[in-house]
Scaffold this motif. Structure first.
Motif, PDB file in Angstrom:
ATOM      1  N   MET B   1       0.635  -1.068   0.057  1.00 17.70           N
ATOM      2  CA  MET B   1       0.130  -0.041   0.161  1.00 17.70           C
ATOM      3  C   MET B   1       0.937   1.255   0.020  1.00 17.70           C
ATOM      4  O   MET B   1       0.616   2.140  -0.845  1.00 17.70           O
ATOM      5  CB  MET B   1      -0.994   0.074   1.180  1.00 17.70           C
ATOM      6  N   TYR B   2       2.086   1.118   0.694  1.00 19.87           N
ATOM      7  CA  TYR B   2       2.819   2.069   0.667  1.00 19.87           C
ATOM      8  C   TYR B   2       3.364   2.545  -0.413  1.00 19.87           C
ATOM      9  O   TYR B   2       3.915   3.949  -0.812  1.00 19.87           O
ATOM     10  CB  TYR B   2       3.710   2.246   2.050  1.00 19.87           C
ATOM     11  N   VAL B   3       3.820   1.483  -1.234  1.00 20.15           N
ATOM     12  CA  VAL B   3       4.204   1.831  -2.691  1.00 20.15           C
ATOM     13  C   VAL B   3       3.152   2.842  -3.368  1.00 20.15           C
ATOM     14  O   VAL B   3       3.682   3.841  -4.078  1.00 20.15           O
ATOM     15  CB  VAL B   3       4.249   0.641  -3.209  1.00 20.15           C
ATOM     16  N   PHE B   4       1.911   2.622  -3.062  1.00 18.78           N
ATOM     17  CA  PHE B   4       1.247   3.484  -3.769  1.00 18.78           C
ATOM     18  C   PHE B   4       0.985   4.876  -3.202  1.00 18.78           C
ATOM     19  O   PHE B   4       0.806   5.950  -4.146  1.00 18.78           O
ATOM     20  CB  PHE B   4      -0.340   3.052  -3.835  1.00 18.78           C
ATOM     21  N   ARG B   5       1.175   5.098  -2.051  1.00 20.76           N
ATOM     22  CA  ARG B   5       1.207   6.312  -1.453  1.00 20.76           C
ATOM     23  C   ARG B   5       2.382   7.215  -1.931  1.00 20.76           C
ATOM     24  O   ARG B   5       2.217   8.256  -2.341  1.00 20.76           O
ATOM     25  CB  ARG B   5       1.385   6.161   0.309  1.00 20.76           C
ATOM     26  N   ASN B   6       3.505   6.502  -2.105  1.00 21.34           N
ATOM     27  CA  ASN B   6       4.551   7.220  -2.750  1.00 21.34           C
ATOM     28  C   ASN B   6       4.533   7.767  -4.144  1.00 21.34           C
ATOM     29  O   ASN B   6       4.742   8.729  -4.592  1.00 21.34           O
ATOM     30  CB  ASN B   6       5.880   6.219  -2.656  1.00 21.34           C
ATOM     31  N   ALA B   7       3.728   6.475  -4.858  1.00 19.23           N
ATOM     32  CA  ALA B   7       3.467   6.922  -6.329  1.00 19.23           C
ATOM     33  C   ALA B   7       2.366   8.055  -6.479  1.00 19.23           C
ATOM     34  O   ALA B   7       2.711   8.751  -7.375  1.00 19.23           O
ATOM     35  CB  ALA B   7       2.711   5.411  -6.887  1.00 19.23           C
ATOM     36  N   PHE B   8       1.425   8.003  -5.415  1.00 27.95           N
ATOM     37  CA  PHE B   8       0.602   9.392  -5.698  1.00 27.95           C
ATOM     38  C   PHE B   8       1.362  10.717  -5.201  1.00 27.95           C
ATOM     39  O   PHE B   8       1.331  11.755  -6.027  1.00 27.95           O
ATOM     40  CB  PHE B   8      -0.493   9.169  -4.769  1.00 27.95           C
ATOM     41  N   GLY B 113      15.025   1.774 -15.499  1.00 27.10           N
ATOM     42  CA  GLY B 113      13.962   2.684 -14.738  1.00 27.10           C
ATOM     43  C   GLY B 113      14.355   4.043 -15.065  1.00 27.10           C
ATOM     44  O   GLY B 113      13.547   5.147 -15.282  1.00 27.10           O
ATOM     45  N   PHE B 114      15.779   4.596 -15.222  1.00 27.20           N
ATOM     46  CA  PHE B 114      16.167   5.740 -15.408  1.00 27.20           C
ATOM     47  C   PHE B 114      15.898   6.068 -16.910  1.00 27.20           C
ATOM     48  O   PHE B 114      15.590   7.115 -17.189  1.00 27.20           O
ATOM     49  CB  PHE B 114      17.796   5.910 -15.309  1.00 27.20           C
ATOM     50  N   LEU B 115      15.866   5.165 -17.696  1.00 28.30           N
ATOM     51  CA  LEU B 115      15.504   5.341 -19.112  1.00 28.30           C
ATOM     52  C   LEU B 115      13.976   5.497 -19.436  1.00 28.30           C
ATOM     53  O   LEU B 115      13.421   6.380 -20.074  1.00 28.30           O
ATOM     54  CB  LEU B 115      16.206   4.257 -19.916  1.00 28.30           C
ATOM     55  N   PHE B 116      13.085   4.801 -18.865  1.00 34.43           N
ATOM     56  CA  PHE B 116      11.781   4.473 -19.257  1.00 34.43           C
ATOM     57  C   PHE B 116      11.064   5.173 -17.932  1.00 34.43           C
ATOM     58  O   PHE B 116       9.753   5.157 -17.919  1.00 34.43           O
ATOM     59  CB  PHE B 116      11.354   3.319 -19.696  1.00 34.43           C
ATOM     60  N   GLY B 117      11.534   5.257 -16.691  1.00 32.22           N
ATOM     61  CA  GLY B 117      10.584   5.552 -15.727  1.00 32.22           C
ATOM     62  C   GLY B 117       9.928   4.427 -14.980  1.00 32.22           C
ATOM     63  O   GLY B 117       9.616   3.466 -15.512  1.00 32.22           O
ATOM     64  N   ASN B 118       9.701   4.144 -13.795  1.00 34.37           N
ATOM     65  CA  ASN B 118       8.957   3.452 -12.756  1.00 34.37           C
ATOM     66  C   ASN B 118       8.449   3.967 -11.666  1.00 34.37           C
ATOM     67  O   ASN B 118       9.121   3.979 -10.794  1.00 34.37           O
ATOM     68  CB  ASN B 118       9.906   2.015 -12.694  1.00 34.37           C
ATOM     69  N   ILE B 119       7.213   4.396 -11.764  1.00 33.98           N
ATOM     70  CA  ILE B 119       6.697   5.196 -10.695  1.00 33.98           C
ATOM     71  C   ILE B 119       6.570   4.330  -9.227  1.00 33.98           C
ATOM     72  O   ILE B 119       6.598   4.855  -8.133  1.00 33.98           O
ATOM     73  CB  ILE B 119       5.387   5.950 -10.953  1.00 33.98           C
ATOM     74  N   LEU B 120       6.540   3.033  -9.437  1.00 32.93           N
ATOM     75  CA  LEU B 120       6.247   2.383  -8.648  1.00 32.93           C
ATOM     76  C   LEU B 120       7.742   2.058  -7.595  1.00 32.93           C
ATOM     77  O   LEU B 120       7.669   1.470  -6.428  1.00 32.93           O
ATOM     78  CB  LEU B 120       5.714   0.868  -8.979  1.00 32.93           C
ATOM     79  N   LEU B 121       8.756   2.285  -8.326  1.00 30.14           N
ATOM     80  CA  LEU B 121      10.011   2.140  -7.524  1.00 30.14           C
ATOM     81  C   LEU B 121      10.302   3.632  -6.730  1.00 30.14           C
ATOM     82  O   LEU B 121      11.457   3.507  -6.166  1.00 30.14           O
ATOM     83  CB  LEU B 121      11.238   1.774  -8.505  1.00 30.14           C
ATOM     84  N   PRO B 124      10.899   6.613  -0.572  1.00 28.81           N
ATOM     85  CA  PRO B 124      10.797   7.818   0.498  1.00 28.81           C
ATOM     86  C   PRO B 124      11.579   8.664   0.435  1.00 28.81           C
ATOM     87  O   PRO B 124      11.708   9.996   0.267  1.00 28.81           O
ATOM     88  CB  PRO B 124      10.652   7.365   1.854  1.00 28.81           C
ATOM     89  N   ASP B 125      13.027   8.238   0.203  1.00 27.20           N
ATOM     90  CA  ASP B 125      14.196   9.204  -0.100  1.00 27.20           C
ATOM     91  C   ASP B 125      13.839  10.020  -1.397  1.00 27.20           C
ATOM     92  O   ASP B 125      14.284  11.258  -1.593  1.00 27.20           O
ATOM     93  CB  ASP B 125      15.537   8.355  -0.269  1.00 27.20           C
ATOM     94  N   LYS B 185      12.779   9.800 -12.397  1.00 27.71           N
ATOM     95  CA  LYS B 185      12.342   8.420 -11.637  1.00 27.71           C
ATOM     96  C   LYS B 185      10.750   7.931 -12.169  1.00 27.71           C
ATOM     97  O   LYS B 185      10.507   6.887 -12.340  1.00 27.71           O
ATOM     98  CB  LYS B 185      12.166   8.651 -10.340  1.00 27.71           C
ATOM     99  N   VAL B 186       9.908   8.836 -12.664  1.00 26.06           N
ATOM    100  CA  VAL B 186       8.714   8.669 -13.007  1.00 26.06           C
ATOM    101  C   VAL B 186       8.489   8.190 -14.345  1.00 26.06           C
ATOM    102  O   VAL B 186       7.891   7.177 -14.741  1.00 26.06           O
ATOM    103  CB  VAL B 186       7.792   9.684 -12.454  1.00 26.06           C
ATOM    104  N   VAL B 187       9.130   9.143 -15.413  1.00 25.82           N
ATOM    105  CA  VAL B 187       8.878   8.807 -16.625  1.00 25.82           C
ATOM    106  C   VAL B 187       9.982   8.432 -17.634  1.00 25.82           C
ATOM    107  O   VAL B 187      10.007   8.088 -18.519  1.00 25.82           O
ATOM    108  CB  VAL B 187       8.005   9.730 -17.243  1.00 25.82           C
TER     109      VAL B 187
END
Ligand code: ATP
Ligand code: MG
Lengths: 242, 259
Positions: B1-8, B113-121, B124-125, B185-187
């Motif tokens: 769940m906390y993965v989603f909180r970070n994603a949001f 992840g750096f090339l194409f992003g992964n919002i789920l990764l 908190p840092d 990180k996201v896209v």
């Protein structure tokens, strides 16, 4: 401090020498018209005064300072608007930019806003103040940009073909306005309608790479130095209006 | 769940920048230059791997800022059209990044992840870093809003009224570089430019006010990012690509309807 002082100024674009041996001083409250054929260097001369083009020799002083410093006392109307008409900005905001001051915490004051309203009134564009700049006609944009130049309460007003796309009623109004404004400031305009302007100005500068004539608006004198009748110069005006 | 909180949280933090900074990119027509800056950032990420910094993105911050200044100066000074120097910078950063990653012994975690992003990764840092950079960018823009608006609208006039246009142009590119870092990180490096321009490009069709453009773009971006995130979760497909696809389709659709 004398508003404009140019000594032995020349400007080159690449190998082409566009201005040469320009010596010109313009005093306080003077009203000067610059005329000359297309490509004669009129716009370039204004850009020299504004510090927007590099000179390749000579001295330029605007209110006794280099143009980059002196230009904050200058109001300027460009010959052609240099912005993207689809920019999301209102007429009011465009004119407000003319009131920009550096180092002010509250960027724009009551007084600035009043000045903008007044300037828009003066050019008859107050009803358009909330409209976006992109929907205006060419002449309306010209009027807004005149307001932007006036709103600074400049000490020197440089207008590059202000009458080029505005209707004849507004043209007469503009000349009458400039006649009033010169009580408060120095006015320099670039124009092709020598006939009209000579009723208003103190001095005419004929520019075609060099200054060929600089003196009172004596049409026959100008025609002689020009080498052809004034009518013909006047005719050139229509070619330049795009 | 906390993965989603970070994603949001991440979606919100990048949307703020998409709206505010993206609006300037769109009205000033510097999306190509911003694309150059984002690809150049990959050089910084490669450097981060090479120096074995735990989060390579940290190394990318100074690298991107410097390359933004470089692109700005080069395109102003060089006696050739701007798109040439941008194109070269674009490839230079990618090439440098790939070489540096290759020269780093062992495995390069998260490279895709750096090339194409992964919002789920997003960790908190990462959120703390993104928040810090968000605040930094927002403070700069609100301090110098009038200046940025003036140089974007009419650079020549801005100079005349006493704005140091070269300085503020460069500062805007630096702000863009920092925003890109926040969004990577996201896209990801390759897709980031899409998110920077699409929300503002959509909203620009509906408003004639810069401030409304910024605010509506924030909401548009938030909507697109979260929709993309949700779809990528349902169908178990990469989030960055999904977000960009959804956004592009929204842009095409709205532009078609408007014309
Ligand atoms: N940025 C530039 N680079 C190269 N040449 C230029 C540049 N600007 C102006 N010129 C050249 O300088 C000459 C003078 O141009 P300028 O715009 O000053 O003429 P003008 O007198 O204002 O003409 P017009 O009546 O058509 O407005 C022209 O020959 C023009 O081609
Ligand atoms: Mg001209």
């Amino acid at each position: 401090m004398i508003p404009v002082m140019l000594r032995d100024v020349s400007v080159c674009f690449g190998a082409e020498r566009v201005l040469e041996d320009i010596n010109l001083s313009i005093g306080n409250h003077e009203f000067v018209a610059i005329i000359g054929p297309n490509g004669g260097g009129k716009t370039t001369l204004l850009n020299v005064i504004l510090g927007l083009v590099k000179t390749s020799g000579g001295i330029v002083r605007v209110f006794g300072k280099p143009p980059e410093e002196g230009r904050k006392f200058v109001g300027y109307l460009p010959q052609r608007p240099s912005f993207d008409p689809s920019f999301p900005i209102s007429v009011y905001e465009v004119v407000l930019m003319g009131r920009y001051r550096r180092w002010s915490l509250r960027k724009y004051t009551e007084e600035d806003m009043k000045a903008v309203e007044n300037a828009l009134h003066t050019v008859g564009m107050i009803d358009f103040k909330e409209k976006s700049i992109g929907i205006l006609s060419g002449g309306q944009i010209q009027r807004v940009l005149i307001a932007r130049a006036l709103v600074r309460s400049p000490k020197l007003l440089l207008l590059d073909e202000p009458t080029a796309s505005i209707d004849s009623e507004m043209q007469i109004f503009l000349y009458e306005l400039l006649r009033k404004l010169r009580e408060k400031m120095t006015v320099v305009i670039v124009t092709h309608d020598i006939g009209v302007v000579s009723d208003y100005v103190d001095r005419i500068v004929c520019l075609n790479r060099r200054i060929h004539y600089c003196g009172p608006p004596d049409l026959s004198e100008i025609a002689r130095t020009y080498g052809h009748p004034v009518k013909l110069i006047d005719h050139g005006a229509h070619a330049s209006v795009k | 769940m906390y993965v989603f909180r970070n994603a949001f949280l991440a979606a919100f933090l990048i949307s703020v920048l998409c709206g505010v900074v993206g609006s300037f990119v769109v009205v000033k027509r510097i999306s190509l230059m911003s694309g150059g800056i984002s690809h150049a950032a990959f050089g910084g990420i490669g450097l981060g791997y090479f120096l074995r910094i735990s989060d390579p993105l940290i190394a990318a911050i100074p690298f991107s800022v410097l390359s933004a200044i470089g692109i700005g100066v080069l395109s102003r000074r060089a006696k050739m059209s701007e798109d040439i120097s941008i194109g070269i910078f674009w490839a230079f950063g990618m090439a440098l990044g790939i070489l540096l990653v290759n020269m780093t012994p062992g495995y390069a975690p998260n490279l895709l992840g750096f090339l194409f992003g992964n919002i789920l990764l997003v960790s908190p840092d990462d959120i703390i870093m993104m928040l810090t950079l968000d605040i930094f960018v927002l403070v700069l823009i609100s301090l110098f809003y009038e200046e940025f608006l003036a140089i974007s609208f009419d650079e020549e006039f801005a100079k005349i009224v006493g704005i140091r246009a070269d300085f503020f142009n460069t500062l805007l590119l630096v702000i863009i570089a920092i925003s890109i870092i926040v969004m990577i990180k996201v896209v990801g490096v390759i897709l980031v430019i899409a998110m920077l321009i699409i929300p503002a490009a959509i909203c620009k069709q509906f408003t004639n006010s810069m401030k409304i453009l910024m605010i509506s773009s924030i909401f548009a971006s938030l909507f697109l990012t979260i929709t993309g995130l949700w779809l990528s979760f349902i169908y178990n497909v990469p989030s960055g690509a999904t977000i960009v696809l959804i956004s592009s389709c929204a842009f095409f659709l709205i532009s078609l309807i408007r014309c």
